[in-house]
Design a protein around this motif. Sequence first.
Motif: not given
Length: 112
Positions: A10-13, A15-17, A83-86, A105-111
Motif C-alpha cells: 500500500x501507500x503509507x506515510x 514512520x508508518x507500518x 515498522x518505521x517505514x522510510x 510482487x506487491x507494491x509498497x510506497x512510502x511517501x
Amino acid sequence: QVHLVESGGALVQPGGSLRLSCAASRSIFTINAMAWYRQAPGKERELVAISNNGGSTNYADSVKGRFTISRDNAKNTVYLQMNSLQPEDTAVYYCTADFMYWGQGTQVTVSS
C-alpha cells in the motif's frame, strides 16, 4: 511446485507500518527457506529477510530492528511486518520459496 501470492502492499506515510502476507498454494512445512526480496526502480532485487525451517531468521542490515519475518505453517503463509517505514523502503516486494518459486510482487510506497 508451489504458487505464491503476496498481498498487503500500500501507500503509507513515513514512520508508518504495513504487514505483507505471502500465501502458498501448499504446505510450507517442508520448505526450508521462505524469504522476502524487494526491488526498487532502477535497482537490483535485494534480499530483505529470510526464515529457515529450523526457526532462524536473517535480515538485511537496512531493515534490522524494523522488519520482522514470520511463518505460519498451519496457514501456509509467511508474513513481513514492517515498522518505521522510510521512503527508501519503497519497492515491489516479492516472496520466494527456496529461491525457486516466486510470487508476482506487491507494491509498497512510502511517501508523505
